[in-house]
Design an enzyme around this catalytic site. Sequence first.
Site, short mmCIF file in Angstrom:
data_model
loop_
_atom_site.label_atom_id
_atom_site.label_comp_id
_atom_site.label_asym_id
_atom_site.label_seq_id
_atom_site.Cartn_x
_atom_site.Cartn_y
_atom_site.Cartn_z
N GLY B 149 0.63 -1.42 0.01
CA GLY B 149 0.06 -0.05 0.28
C GLY B 149 0.78 1.26 0.04
N CYS B 150 0.12 2.47 -0.12
CA CYS B 150 1.28 3.43 -0.47
C CYS B 150 1.44 3.90 0.29
CB CYS B 150 0.25 5.14 -1.48
SG CYS B 150 -1.49 4.90 -0.19
N TYR B 151 0.30 4.55 2.05
CA TYR B 151 1.32 4.77 2.70
C TYR B 151 1.88 3.57 3.51
CZ TYR B 151 -3.19 8.16 3.35
OH TYR B 151 -3.78 8.91 3.60
N THR B 153 4.03 1.63 2.34
CA THR B 153 5.89 2.18 1.57
C THR B 153 6.18 3.11 2.38
OG1 THR B 153 5.20 0.94 -0.36
CG2 THR B 153 6.66 2.50 -0.27
N SER B 154 5.48 4.19 2.96
CA SER B 154 6.34 5.20 3.12
C SER B 154 6.24 5.28 4.64
CB SER B 154 5.35 6.71 2.85
OG SER B 154 4.61 6.73 3.88
#
Lengths: 346, 346, 346, 346
Positions: B149-151, B153-154
């Site tokens: 997911g995007c969150y 990954t960060s």
Amino acid sequence: MIRVSIIGATGYVGIELLRILIGHPEVSIAHLTSKTYKGQKIWHVYPCLKNFIDKTCEEMNFEKIVEDSDVVFTALPHGISMGIVHEFLDRGVKVIDMGADFRLKDVTEYETWYKIKHKSPDLIKEAVYGLPELYREEVKQARLVANPGCYPTSVILAAAPLLKAGIVKTDSIIVDSKSGTSGAGRSLRLDLHFSETSESFRAYSIAGSHRHTPEIEQELSLLAEEKLVISFTPHLVPMTRGILSTLYFKLNYQVSTEELTNMYIDFYKREPFVRILKDSLPQTKSVRGSNCCDIAVGVDKRTGRVTVVSAIDNLIKGAAGQAIQNMNLMFGLDEKTGLALPPLYP
Amino acid sequence: MIRVSIIGATGYVGIELLRILIGHPEVSIAHLTSKTYKGQKIWHVYPCLKNFIDKTCEEMNFEKIVEDSDVVFTALPHGISMGIVHEFLDRGVKVIDMGADFRLKDVTEYETWYKIKHKSPDLIKEAVYGLPELYREEVKQARLVANPGCYPTSVILAAAPLLKAGIVKTDSIIVDSKSGTSGAGRSLRLDLHFSETSESFRAYSIAGSHRHTPEIEQELSLLAEEKLVISFTPHLVPMTRGILSTLYFKLNYQVSTEELTNMYIDFYKREPFVRILKDSLPQTKSVRGSNCCDIAVGVDKRTGRVTVVSAIDNLIKGAAGQAIQNMNLMFGLDEKTGLALPPLYP
Amino acid sequence: MIRVSIIGATGYVGIELLRILIGHPEVSIAHLTSKTYKGQKIWHVYPCLKNFIDKTCEEMNFEKIVEDSDVVFTALPHGISMGIVHEFLDRGVKVIDMGADFRLKDVTEYETWYKIKHKSPDLIKEAVYGLPELYREEVKQARLVANPGCYPTSVILAAAPLLKAGIVKTDSIIVDSKSGTSGAGRSLRLDLHFSETSESFRAYSIAGSHRHTPEIEQELSLLAEEKLVISFTPHLVPMTRGILSTLYFKLNYQVSTEELTNMYIDFYKREPFVRILKDSLPQTKSVRGSNCCDIAVGVDKRTGRVTVVSAIDNLIKGAAGQAIQNMNLMFGLDEKTGLALPPLYP
Amino acid sequence: MIRVSIIGATGYVGIELLRILIGHPEVSIAHLTSKTYKGQKIWHVYPCLKNFIDKTCEEMNFEKIVEDSDVVFTALPHGISMGIVHEFLDRGVKVIDMGADFRLKDVTEYETWYKIKHKSPDLIKEAVYGLPELYREEVKQARLVANPGCYPTSVILAAAPLLKAGIVKTDSIIVDSKSGTSGAGRSLRLDLHFSETSESFRAYSIAGSHRHTPEIEQELSLLAEEKLVISFTPHLVPMTRGILSTLYFKLNYQVSTEELTNMYIDFYKREPFVRILKDSLPQTKSVRGSNCCDIAVGVDKRTGRVTVVSAIDNLIKGAAGQAIQNMNLMFGLDEKTGLALPPLYP
């Protein structure tokens, strides 16, 4: 490999040249000059470039640049390029000038609008106006290309088919243009301060006082084969990239939207970067990050006018992308090399 | 050439995959499927792609896709992929799943958070969590990759060095994340209506109710080698692209900002897409349009805490770019192929 | 009528004071001073005010200001107010200081964080911290009010009920704040240049280095009745107005979201400008243009933490509106006079 | 107190009426109707209004509304008002219609552009076009006011002095307008989805197809005392509030910018909400949140054209503010009552 240097690498046009050239397979970067940031790594000035390039900004050194470069891009405030371009040309280095110094063919016009004396009137004659869609063959042979302004690119491409065909009244042309903020560069100004610009829209020069006016008029006059003047109004949009121009012309005779659309499609049929839209209207986000120019036309029978809308990324087709398109032509490469970049959407 | 199909090509993740793959030198696009837009040219759905690709959106046809594809990207709402992925795997087509169906290793967790029964628990075991910085070797061997997911990954990239080193208290982790609107997709919602979103900032899920929480906890627990829970709050930023996450950890012992920065530099020294910043702080615009993740750390001696800030483009390193990075690994290509895209700045 | 002068009228705080005071029924504007714009009409500096006020910006003239004013608002860079405030107080003019000079009770703290010597330590003692929700009675009696900072207002209001009740661990406090650009004022800076700020989100000070940290800590310590330190990170949001703060606390014992919400409702039940939300979360646009502070709380049982989110308009409840609320109290008016402004939405 | 009801209170126009009326000293709110949100508190639909008003949205009940109201504002999609307005008028309740149903005096024009049969052609005759600057005396006597459209307001005010004076060619008029997104209302649409709209600028209707065209033409024709047609192009700006219109006219004879500016100043000298700018150009942020219309003119001697630029807040002078200005006139109040709101800047 073409060895390239950028004079004035740390403005928005300079950095956009660099961004695209990094991905260009036939180019190596020789020198980046910057008065303000000399001695600093370019990725220190623009942290976004970290890992992509490790060059240091240098002070201008003609000797070194001439020795190491096949072509230089001069991205400088007007009035500077005209004093240095001959240094490169005389020693066999081609020049693509991003500024206004060599765009106007009439020295008097230049001196009237820019309020300084021109230092290289001879080079004005030699310089090719770098709009490949109109001057492709000339660009191929050029030593010196005057890269078009951002507004003029969006306007000339939108107007060319109509003027070439002679179907509009040449004293009727109104150009209403809207630009994102990056066109004004990186220098600080109150009217570009985020708190002042966001959620605001404004005109910033009315009644023909913007310096892109004579450049547009020069090229439209050449297309129309008669001297014409236009009404041009630039506006500032609360966004960073993109220009959209809306042009109004009085028709000489009735013609349908479909006929004109087909005329445009035909006019640009061999152009890799001009897209004529049929079922939708141009929007700046659809060209952002690309070298494309989107155009749509519409005829209003009630008024006998045709409206043309065009959109470009002001930093790409309106500056760096077009310059690289010119470079490709000057060096015999496929025009699209390094420029096959789909728009960043959304 | 790797033959690629995208299942669910017309969402923002699908179209971003397509945008990057168009520039990938080792890829040919086989099929694009879309329930909503089947039968339409993809550039009719996204006019920005005109001239770049001429494919038509198709209804899902397993036979044809399997026959023509080496790998499929499934960009679908959760709950759909888990019913179709085996169709591809069973017939030798690799799958990179962009959704949540194969990210959680614990089926019960999945069923608790997503409130549906999982249809392919066996494939969960096989699926590799596609964060190359942590699972590069496993990705190389994978048939099925669960793209992060995007969150997550960060957050995971920002936390990994600290947890691996065991120098922070594992019950102290606070994650405050901020995302642009494209992470919420193209489906219309009042809270994504321009007039509601512009000039506004808000938290949209507090006290641990966001579905990316268990995904983050799973990976941080594996890094810490103990089961941990975190406080995670996602916010919506009035911009389209980008995620910035701010993480807070209590230190087990005093250490300086410089020491930690060097630890991060060392941890990621072979990573092409992770950049550790020393003199500046991450900002989303500096990674926009690129596959980069920018990270900075700072120690506050007064509180005994370390703050870590990371920034990614949610559609690239947080989705499509990372998926293509995984694809490169799965097919033995240089990991950076097609991904050496400098950020679009400004 | 209360006769009001604004010292430093042309910054964003000064002009916001003026905007609200124009609509205040019990106020007349005496003098507006501005170093930069002295001699110019205020509506020449801010054309938005044309027809609303016709005053001219003046150079500072103590005699005239003292003679014509009952109260002055000093909206000046830190370090200036402390040198001039006594001039007004000594001659019977009340002062509401918009800057930081009188907020910190501990002179040493001030001198450490602001790196200058304080010129009026005696007045620090007298100054009342102008947060009416905590110091209403003191404000009513004050000659000198130190108007709170924008971040501190959003944070202290969000934390007060928890700390007063003693139900959170005082060594666990994390404050993650996000501000629009107007908080940084009208002075030009590269990081506030529209092209750099739009479509970007960033943290701009990590690990406890922002000057609002000691101000927040002072007030939270008073509420908790013990000296505490916090982790505070400010971020910049690509919008002009608004602050949203997200606070994290470890609970001393389990309690439900509903119980805490009711506790907040009770705590602020007589407050005209604090709104506790039950079914929605704060967003900055919902308070923009108003003196409101919106707050919501959420308990995460898994982590034993409570998250509190608060939103204000940084220029109103975070500056000018709060100052006028204080002025109303100092002059015995209804606190809401001139401040019953519904938010501008959308 | 004037008792006011709003029919269709939960759209952006309805809620803006409510916001301004809350601060109007001579008004009490009777009923708010909403099909979609009936039974809900208005501050539940718009949390920004919490503490400012506690009304519940109701289904339409003519009996109750007539009984409790002196005037109703009908903020409904076109085609609805014309079926219900007589219900109010017949029973002595005045009506200010925010939609298009009573703006066009020519029923055929209405039916051509809106593609439905008009149900109350008799009321069209009675309705007064509610632009106080042109029809103040008629508005004072009116039972039914057709409140002008947002684009038409910005255009008619900009054009009126020129057309009245007869110094421009009536077949030369070009109107290039730009609007924020709130003009399109709260209904969800892909082209108003934040990710699609932000950082994008586009024209959305070219060649005379927008429905505000006949409204503008009607009023400009009346001013010019001859039937005229115009070219009108609306554009969408990535911001929420504001309209800026740029108008182009061919002059009948040479006249200077200064002369025309003075003519405008004279024409509007008694108008409380029209501001003629001399040293700056209009921008939407300078009128946001106010009922002002800012106008500047410029003559280009080279082309013999005059350019006029006007800016309004589309929801205030372009809708709710103007309607309340009309209400004030209809009830014999000072026209500015409740409307002396300085712009929210920045």
